[in-house]
Design a protein around this motif. Structure first.
Motif, mmCIF file in Angstrom:
data_model
loop_
_atom_site.group_PDB
_atom_site.id
_atom_site.type_symbol
_atom_site.label_atom_id
_atom_site.label_comp_id
_atom_site.label_asym_id
_atom_site.label_seq_id
_atom_site.Cartn_x
_atom_site.Cartn_y
_atom_site.Cartn_z
ATOM 1 N N ASN A 24 -2.392 9.315 1.484
ATOM 2 C CA ASN A 24 -1.015 9.773 1.503
ATOM 3 C C ASN A 24 -0.161 8.766 2.251
ATOM 4 O OD1 ASN A 24 1.204 11.365 3.184
ATOM 5 N ND2 ASN A 24 0.850 12.507 1.281
ATOM 6 N N ALA A 25 1.013 8.438 1.702
ATOM 7 C CA ALA A 25 1.857 7.421 2.329
ATOM 8 C C ALA A 25 2.321 7.843 3.717
ATOM 9 C CB ALA A 25 3.056 7.115 1.436
ATOM 10 N N TRP A 26 2.685 9.126 3.866
ATOM 11 C CA TRP A 26 3.090 9.608 5.180
ATOM 12 C C TRP A 26 1.917 9.561 6.154
ATOM 13 C CZ3 TRP A 26 8.060 10.442 6.437
ATOM 14 C CH2 TRP A 26 8.980 10.624 5.402
ATOM 15 N N THR A 82 10.611 4.533 -0.634
ATOM 16 C CA THR A 82 9.729 3.375 -0.439
ATOM 17 C C THR A 82 10.255 2.478 0.678
ATOM 18 O OG1 THR A 82 9.126 3.402 -2.783
ATOM 19 C CG2 THR A 82 8.693 1.374 -1.570
ATOM 20 N N SER A 106 8.341 1.901 4.170
ATOM 21 C CA SER A 106 7.961 0.504 4.404
ATOM 22 C C SER A 106 8.506 0.005 5.739
ATOM 23 C CB SER A 106 8.458 -0.385 3.267
ATOM 24 O OG SER A 106 7.834 -0.046 2.048
ATOM 25 N N GLN A 127 0.820 -1.203 0.000
ATOM 26 C CA GLN A 127 0.000 0.000 0.000
ATOM 27 C C GLN A 127 0.860 1.262 0.000
ATOM 28 O OE1 GLN A 127 -2.939 0.300 -0.705
ATOM 29 N NE2 GLN A 127 -3.744 2.229 0.129
ATOM 30 N N ILE A 128 1.975 1.222 0.730
ATOM 31 C CA ILE A 128 2.914 2.355 0.687
ATOM 32 C C ILE A 128 3.366 2.604 -0.742
ATOM 33 C CG2 ILE A 128 5.265 3.050 1.309
ATOM 34 C CD1 ILE A 128 3.426 3.492 3.609
ATOM 35 N N GLN A 129 3.734 1.543 -1.422
ATOM 36 C CA GLN A 129 4.204 1.664 -2.807
ATOM 37 C C GLN A 129 3.100 2.191 -3.709
ATOM 38 O OE1 GLN A 129 5.163 -2.010 -5.086
ATOM 39 N NE2 GLN A 129 7.209 -1.126 -5.267
ATOM 40 N N LEU A 174 0.572 4.130 -2.863
ATOM 41 C CA LEU A 174 0.297 5.536 -2.558
ATOM 42 C C LEU A 174 1.414 6.455 -3.059
ATOM 43 C CD1 LEU A 174 -1.178 5.238 1.061
ATOM 44 C CD2 LEU A 174 -2.419 5.691 -1.066
ATOM 45 N N LEU A 175 2.636 5.955 -3.068
ATOM 46 C CA LEU A 175 3.757 6.773 -3.522
ATOM 47 C C LEU A 175 3.835 6.865 -5.041
ATOM 48 C CD1 LEU A 175 6.616 5.681 -1.082
ATOM 49 C CD2 LEU A 175 5.492 7.916 -1.167
#
Length: 402
Positions: free
Chosen positions: A99-101, A45, A49, A32-34, A36-37
């Motif tokens: 947003n990843a953050w 990443t 992560s 999911q981080i990847q 969103l980025l």
């Protein structure tokens, strides 16, 4: 049904569902981080992560004792409700954050606000008979292991069929159901009540600190293989992907089967004898991981994983059992919170050391460092046992067994 048994059975069902819900998303946060980025630099990443796992661990490590102390004062049922509602809220936010953050921030908040496992242990100790504490703590450990096995399987199916958002919303819904079920738990009262009065005094701070160090050491050794486990089986043992999952699950299976048996034995042992058994099991873990490092094929490696699960069924539950046996019941929540903070600290340290061992010495020798970690744990526990023998008054009836 007696209120005592009813409370424990309902708590076990709640913990199974809640832990399964939390583990549903466990393996998939980096994906999911990847997503969103988009397509950023690989370094960002990797950073996020790592933070999505380390952040909640650090937050829980810092705040778990505070939630435990509050439970000692107000009762543990309110802490269970608070933790389940916090988990539901954070999973719901994770489903909609864009947003990843922000996703990392939600995860940190989840770690800071939860504290479910410590509250569940303290609540279970309140209602169980004094002669069944080991079995009760071991049973909760078994339920957690089962949830850790089933949760990712369900999560993987959901993310393939419906996506990450529905996965998190499903986890939030399960936590809300658990919170509703927790309303039916009988209310506990602060430990100062006459019903739960114990003649034990609060254990010396030095003794409690020693037990916390033991938890850090055994958790460090347990978590060290995490960064390189799949790579080791793939590149060193040439194992197919399905065997990676099978060998990983093998230790969880034997842990779940053996923990109640170990707990039954703990209930018949004095703390001093339990400490000696922990030392012996740490030595057995060291030997088992050395055998894993020497394994030439996946069959022999699988045997070491099955054995390792047997020892894991004893180590952490017995350490928490020693805390429960030697700390005043009026401070069980605080002491168990400290224990969970120590477990988080050990997990973080183990992951860092496992990655460092892989980078410094290569995959082929990585498991030797896990064996070394268990060696250090066994030596430390031996020193603690000798220290306890010199202060035999800490244990009311166990000095003769040291």
């Amino acid at each position: 049904m007696h209120v005592q048994a009813r409370a424990l059975y309902l708590l076990i069902a709640i913990q199974l569902l809640a832990m399964g819900a939390m583990e549903m998303s466990g393996p998939f946060w980096p994906l999911q981080i990847q997503a969103l980025l988009g397509q950023p630099a690989p370094g960002l990443t990797a950073l996020l992560s790592s933070a999505v796992y380390a952040g909640p661990m650090l937050a829980a490590m810092l705040l778990a004792p505070l939630w435990g102390r509050l439970g000692d004062r107000t009762g543990y049922k309110p802490m269970l409700l608070r933790a389940l509602l916090a988990l539901a809220l954070c999973q719901g936010l994770a489903a909609v954050v864009s947003n990843a953050w922000g996703l990392v921030a939600v995860r940190v908040a989840q770690g800071a606000l939860a504290g479910f496992l410590a509250a569940a242990q303290a609540y279970a100790l309140f209602w169980c008979d004094s002669g069944a504490r080991g079995r009760t703590l071991a049973l909760l450990q078994t339920v957690t292991a089962i949830g850790s096995l089933l949760g990712p399987l369900l999560g993987g199916w959901l993310i393939d069929t419906s996506g990450f958002s529905l996965l998190c919303l499903s986890a939030a819904a399960i936590c809300l159901v658990c919170a509703a079920a927790a309303l039916w738990l009988p209310q506990d009262t602060p430990r100062a009540s006459a019903h739960q009065h114990s003649a034990r005094t609060i254990a010396p701070k030095r003794w409690l600190a020693s037990l916390l160090l033991v938890i850090v050491l055994i958790q460090t050794a347990k978590m060290m293989p995490q960064p390189f486990y799949a790579l080791y089986l793939t590149e060193v043992l040439q194992a197919p992907a399905w065997l990676i999952g099978a060998t990983y699950a093998a230790s969880a299976l034997t842990l779940a089967l053996s923990a109640p048996l170990w707990g039954h034995l703990f209930d018949h042992w004095q703390p001093a004898h339990s400490l000696r058994v922990i030392e012996s099991v740490a030595w057995l873990s060291c030997a088992t991981l050395a055998a894993a490092a020497l394994a030439q094929g996946w069959q022999s490696f699988l045997v070491t994983r099955l054995l390792w699960g047997l020892w894991q069924g004893a180590l952490l539950p017995m350490a928490f059992m020693l805390i429960a046996r030697t700390v005043s019941p009026s401070q069980h929540g605080y002491a168990l919170g400290l224990g969970h903070s120590a477990a988080k600290a050990g997990a973080l340290l183990g992951i860092l050391l496992g990655g460092a061992a892989m980078l410094a010495n290569g995959l082929a020798h990585a498991f030797w460092f896990v064996a070394l970690a268990y060696l250090c744990a066994a030596l430390c526990i031996g020193q603690l046992r000798r220290s306890a023998k010199a202060n035999a008054s800490l244990f009311s009836t166990s000095s003769s067994q040291l």
